[in-house]
Design a protein around this motif. Structure first.
Motif, PDB file in Angstrom:
ATOM      1  N   HIS A  95     -77.368  18.562  69.517  1.00 27.59           N
ATOM      2  CA  HIS A  95     -76.314  17.649  69.068  1.00 27.59           C
ATOM      3  C   HIS A  95     -76.136  17.795  67.546  1.00 27.59           C
ATOM      4  O   HIS A  95     -76.248  16.838  66.783  1.00 27.59           O
ATOM      5  N   LEU A  96     -75.854  19.022  67.157  1.00 31.96           N
ATOM      6  CA  LEU A  96     -75.833  19.407  65.743  1.00 31.96           C
ATOM      7  C   LEU A  96     -74.735  18.680  64.970  1.00 31.96           C
ATOM      8  O   LEU A  96     -73.615  18.491  65.456  1.00 31.96           O
ATOM      9  N   ILE A  97     -75.089  18.247  63.760  1.00 36.08           N
ATOM     10  CA  ILE A  97     -74.157  17.671  62.796  1.00 36.08           C
ATOM     11  C   ILE A  97     -74.255  18.518  61.528  1.00 36.08           C
ATOM     12  O   ILE A  97     -75.357  18.764  61.032  1.00 36.08           O
ATOM     13  N   GLY A  98     -73.140  18.968  61.030  1.00 34.20           N
ATOM     14  CA  GLY A  98     -73.151  19.796  59.827  1.00 34.20           C
ATOM     15  C   GLY A  98     -72.583  19.065  58.628  1.00 34.20           C
ATOM     16  O   GLY A  98     -71.487  18.496  58.695  1.00 34.20           O
ATOM     17  N   LEU A  99     -73.328  19.043  57.541  1.00 32.88           N
ATOM     18  CA  LEU A  99     -72.827  18.531  56.261  1.00 32.88           C
ATOM     19  C   LEU A  99     -72.430  19.730  55.409  1.00 32.88           C
ATOM     20  O   LEU A  99     -73.282  20.528  55.005  1.00 32.88           O
ATOM     21  N   ASP A 100     -71.141  19.871  55.175  1.00 33.12           N
ATOM     22  CA  ASP A 100     -70.591  20.996  54.418  1.00 33.12           C
ATOM     23  C   ASP A 100     -70.372  20.539  52.982  1.00 33.12           C
ATOM     24  O   ASP A 100     -69.447  19.777  52.689  1.00 33.12           O
ATOM     25  N   LEU A 101     -71.250  20.978  52.094  1.00 35.29           N
ATOM     26  CA  LEU A 101     -71.154  20.603  50.679  1.00 35.29           C
ATOM     27  C   LEU A 101     -70.368  21.683  49.953  1.00 35.29           C
ATOM     28  O   LEU A 101     -70.862  22.784  49.704  1.00 35.29           O
ATOM     29  N   PRO A 144     -78.323  11.595  67.884  1.00 36.74           N
ATOM     30  CA  PRO A 144     -78.650  11.168  69.247  1.00 36.74           C
ATOM     31  C   PRO A 144     -77.552  11.599  70.216  1.00 36.74           C
ATOM     32  O   PRO A 144     -76.384  11.735  69.834  1.00 36.74           O
ATOM     33  N   ALA A 145     -77.925  11.795  71.468  1.00 36.68           N
ATOM     34  CA  ALA A 145     -76.980  12.298  72.461  1.00 36.68           C
ATOM     35  C   ALA A 145     -75.772  11.384  72.635  1.00 36.68           C
ATOM     36  O   ALA A 145     -74.663  11.851  72.892  1.00 36.68           O
ATOM     37  N   GLU A 146     -75.982  10.067  72.485  1.00 38.60           N
ATOM     38  CA  GLU A 146     -74.896   9.133  72.767  1.00 38.60           C
ATOM     39  C   GLU A 146     -73.933   8.945  71.599  1.00 38.60           C
ATOM     40  O   GLU A 146     -72.891   8.310  71.737  1.00 38.60           O
ATOM     41  N   ALA A 147     -74.263   9.482  70.428  1.00 42.23           N
ATOM     42  CA  ALA A 147     -73.408   9.311  69.251  1.00 42.23           C
ATOM     43  C   ALA A 147     -72.486  10.521  69.099  1.00 42.23           C
ATOM     44  O   ALA A 147     -72.946  11.644  68.959  1.00 42.23           O
ATOM     45  N   VAL A 148     -71.193  10.277  69.145  1.00 45.42           N
ATOM     46  CA  VAL A 148     -70.216  11.347  68.973  1.00 45.42           C
ATOM     47  C   VAL A 148     -69.684  11.270  67.546  1.00 45.42           C
ATOM     48  O   VAL A 148     -68.948  10.349  67.190  1.00 45.42           O
ATOM     49  N   ILE A 149     -70.069  12.229  66.735  1.00 42.39           N
ATOM     50  CA  ILE A 149     -69.681  12.239  65.325  1.00 42.39           C
ATOM     51  C   ILE A 149     -68.380  13.026  65.171  1.00 42.39           C
ATOM     52  O   ILE A 149     -68.310  14.200  65.542  1.00 42.39           O
ATOM     53  N   PRO A 150     -67.337  12.422  64.623  1.00 46.18           N
ATOM     54  CA  PRO A 150     -66.078  13.146  64.462  1.00 46.18           C
ATOM     55  C   PRO A 150     -66.114  14.089  63.263  1.00 46.18           C
ATOM     56  O   PRO A 150     -66.894  13.893  62.325  1.00 46.18           O
ATOM     57  N   ASN A 151     -65.262  15.098  63.305  1.00 47.07           N
ATOM     58  CA  ASN A 151     -65.084  15.968  62.145  1.00 47.07           C
ATOM     59  C   ASN A 151     -64.295  15.208  61.084  1.00 47.07           C
ATOM     60  O   ASN A 151     -63.424  14.397  61.400  1.00 47.07           O
ATOM     61  N   SER A 152     -64.591  15.475  59.840  1.00 50.23           N
ATOM     62  CA  SER A 152     -63.848  14.829  58.759  1.00 50.23           C
ATOM     63  C   SER A 152     -63.931  15.694  57.513  1.00 50.23           C
ATOM     64  O   SER A 152     -64.845  16.507  57.350  1.00 50.23           O
ATOM     65  N   ALA A 153     -62.964  15.496  56.626  1.00 47.37           N
ATOM     66  CA  ALA A 153     -62.919  16.232  55.361  1.00 47.37           C
ATOM     67  C   ALA A 153     -62.786  15.230  54.222  1.00 47.37           C
ATOM     68  O   ALA A 153     -61.743  14.576  54.077  1.00 47.37           O
ATOM     69  N   GLY A 154     -63.853  15.064  53.450  1.00 44.83           N
ATOM     70  CA  GLY A 154     -63.812  14.198  52.287  1.00 44.83           C
ATOM     71  C   GLY A 154     -63.904  12.714  52.591  1.00 44.83           C
ATOM     72  O   GLY A 154     -63.837  11.903  51.663  1.00 44.83           O
ATOM     73  N   ARG A 155     -64.041  12.316  53.869  1.00 43.36           N
ATOM     74  CA  ARG A 155     -64.117  10.881  54.182  1.00 43.36           C
ATOM     75  C   ARG A 155     -65.420  10.276  53.692  1.00 43.36           C
ATOM     76  O   ARG A 155     -65.454   9.157  53.184  1.00 43.36           O
ATOM     77  N   LEU A 156     -66.525  11.024  53.835  1.00 36.01           N
ATOM     78  CA  LEU A 156     -67.823  10.519  53.409  1.00 36.01           C
ATOM     79  C   LEU A 156     -67.902  10.448  51.891  1.00 36.01           C
ATOM     80  O   LEU A 156     -68.369   9.465  51.320  1.00 36.01           O
ATOM     81  N   ALA A 157     -67.435  11.502  51.228  1.00 33.60           N
ATOM     82  CA  ALA A 157     -67.411  11.577  49.763  1.00 33.60           C
ATOM     83  C   ALA A 157     -66.614  12.830  49.399  1.00 33.60           C
ATOM     84  O   ALA A 157     -66.519  13.764  50.210  1.00 33.60           O
ATOM     85  N   PRO A 158     -66.054  12.871  48.199  1.00 37.11           N
ATOM     86  CA  PRO A 158     -65.306  14.064  47.797  1.00 37.11           C
ATOM     87  C   PRO A 158     -66.178  15.318  47.864  1.00 37.11           C
ATOM     88  O   PRO A 158     -67.310  15.330  47.393  1.00 37.11           O
ATOM     89  N   GLY A 159     -65.634  16.353  48.481  1.00 37.04           N
ATOM     90  CA  GLY A 159     -66.354  17.621  48.559  1.00 37.04           C
ATOM     91  C   GLY A 159     -67.322  17.726  49.715  1.00 37.04           C
ATOM     92  O   GLY A 159     -67.955  18.769  49.888  1.00 37.04           O
ATOM     93  N   ILE A 160     -67.461  16.666  50.521  1.00 35.47           N
ATOM     94  CA  ILE A 160     -68.371  16.692  51.669  1.00 35.47           C
ATOM     95  C   ILE A 160     -67.554  16.625  52.952  1.00 35.47           C
ATOM     96  O   ILE A 160     -66.892  15.614  53.218  1.00 35.47           O
ATOM     97  N   ASP A 161     -67.579  17.699  53.700  1.00 33.72           N
ATOM     98  CA  ASP A 161     -66.915  17.742  55.003  1.00 33.72           C
ATOM     99  C   ASP A 161     -67.970  17.623  56.093  1.00 33.72           C
ATOM    100  O   ASP A 161     -69.109  18.084  55.924  1.00 33.72           O
ATOM    101  N   ILE A 162     -67.591  17.021  57.196  1.00 36.43           N
ATOM    102  CA  ILE A 162     -68.511  16.818  58.317  1.00 36.43           C
ATOM    103  C   ILE A 162     -68.049  17.653  59.496  1.00 36.43           C
ATOM    104  O   ILE A 162     -66.876  17.635  59.864  1.00 36.43           O
ATOM    105  N   ARG A 163     -68.992  18.389  60.074  1.00 44.98           N
ATOM    106  CA  ARG A 163     -68.725  19.134  61.297  1.00 44.98           C
ATOM    107  C   ARG A 163     -69.451  18.421  62.442  1.00 44.98           C
ATOM    108  O   ARG A 163     -70.682  18.370  62.461  1.00 44.98           O
ATOM    109  N   GLY A 164     -68.678  17.865  63.336  1.00 46.66           N
ATOM    110  CA  GLY A 164     -69.250  17.134  64.460  1.00 46.66           C
ATOM    111  C   GLY A 164     -68.706  17.649  65.772  1.00 46.66           C
ATOM    112  O   GLY A 164     -68.394  18.834  65.911  1.00 46.66           O
TER     113      GLY A 164
END
Length: 292
Positions: A95-101, A144-164
């Motif tokens: 259930h990989l989550i990627g933090l793209d800095l 966790p298996a039950e948590a579905v993390i959406p993809n986002s660009a800059g929502r967490l902080a500027p320059g941080i994209d999320i791969r979910g």
């Protein structure tokens, strides 16, 4: 195809097969970091039905991802121009989550992540780090298996994209137009580390009404009924996800404890067992800072 491209494809396939051995589902990528295989429905008459690979053909992007070496070889055989591979996020067992800095002249994403960690009291544990040709970093975490993390660009902080869920990370060893992705020294042997709970809460979809007080009285009852109906409408493959989301919203809105039994009953009607339902709701409670 040039000899160098053939060598890049051979290396990409070898890296992809190695990743698959670790339980990471992969797809071939082109030098542009996009899926190497075009959609088989690109010439279908509009409006074409949405297909995630049910047609049995390749070309559905991350939905083609697999850990099966036979299928992976077939994917690369169908895309002999591929020079890299993508690793699908959100799939079991990791259930990989990627933090793209990212690295930009006006953005310090590493400093932004440190500030978030200080503000929300979490620490990024030792984990796999992939260095990008542009000087950025990809941090691999698990959820966790039950948590579905959406993809986002800059929502967490500027320059941080999320791969979910539905996204992918460029795998180390991939060659692109800008260079090669490489594992950071000292991290290749690590397994993706669990995402800190405080960070996971930031990555989850925000509540529908974050600026409003928790619903009360008749409004709260209607809101609770809406969350129960949301669970009841789940199809196979969505049941745990919808239940977890609804339970998180209920706890965040102050009606979690009162809604446990209605949510369990709704989950049972969708086909989940009582144990599965209560485990998912308890996980939502812990994630939102409540005691199940």
């Amino acid at each position: 195809m040039a000899t160098t491209d053939r060598q890049a494809t051979t290396l990409a396939l070898a890296h992809a097969l190695s990743a698959a051995e670790r339980g990471l589902a992969v797809i071939p990528l082109s030098r542009t970091k996009l899926p190497a295989l075009r959609s088989p429905h690109r010439d279908d008459p509009a409006p074409a039905p949405i297909c995630h690979g049910e047609c049995g053909r390749f070309g559905h992007g991350v939905y083609d991802a697999s850990t099966d070496p036979v299928r992976i070889r077939a994917l690369f055989a169908a895309a002999p121009w591929a020079t890299g591979y993508g690793i699908a996020c959100g799939l079991p067992p990791h259930h990989l989550i990627g933090l793209d800095l990212d690295t930009k002249a006006d953005t310090d994403s590493s400093a932004a992540l440190r500030e978030l960690a200080l503000r929300h009291l979490f620490t990024i544990p030792p984990t796999v780090v992939v260095l990008t040709p542009s000087g950025g970093r990809h941090l691999w975490l698990t959820g966790p298996a039950e948590a579905v993390i959406p993809n986002s660009a800059g929502r967490l902080a500027p320059g941080i994209d999320i791969r979910g869920a539905g996204g992918y990370l460029v795998g180390p060893g991939s060659r692109t137009d800008h260079g090669v992705y490489r594992t950071a020294p000292g991290t290749a042997h690590l397994a993706p580390a669990p995402c800190p709970r405080a960070l996971l809460r930031l990555l989850l979809p925000p509540p529908r009404n974050p600026d409003h007080a928790p619903p009360a009285g008749a409004a709260g009852e209607r809101h609770g009924q809406g969350l129960v109906q949301f669970v009841l409408a789940a199809h196979e493959g969505q049941r745990n996800t919808r239940l977890f989301w609804a339970a998180c919203r209920a706890y965040e809105d102050g009606i979690g404890a009162a809604l446990v039994e209605p949510l369990v009953e709704a989950a049972l009607n969708t086909g989940l067992t009582e144990r599965e339902a209560r485990t998912t709701i308890a996980s939502a409670a812990r994630l939102t800072g409540h005691h199940p």
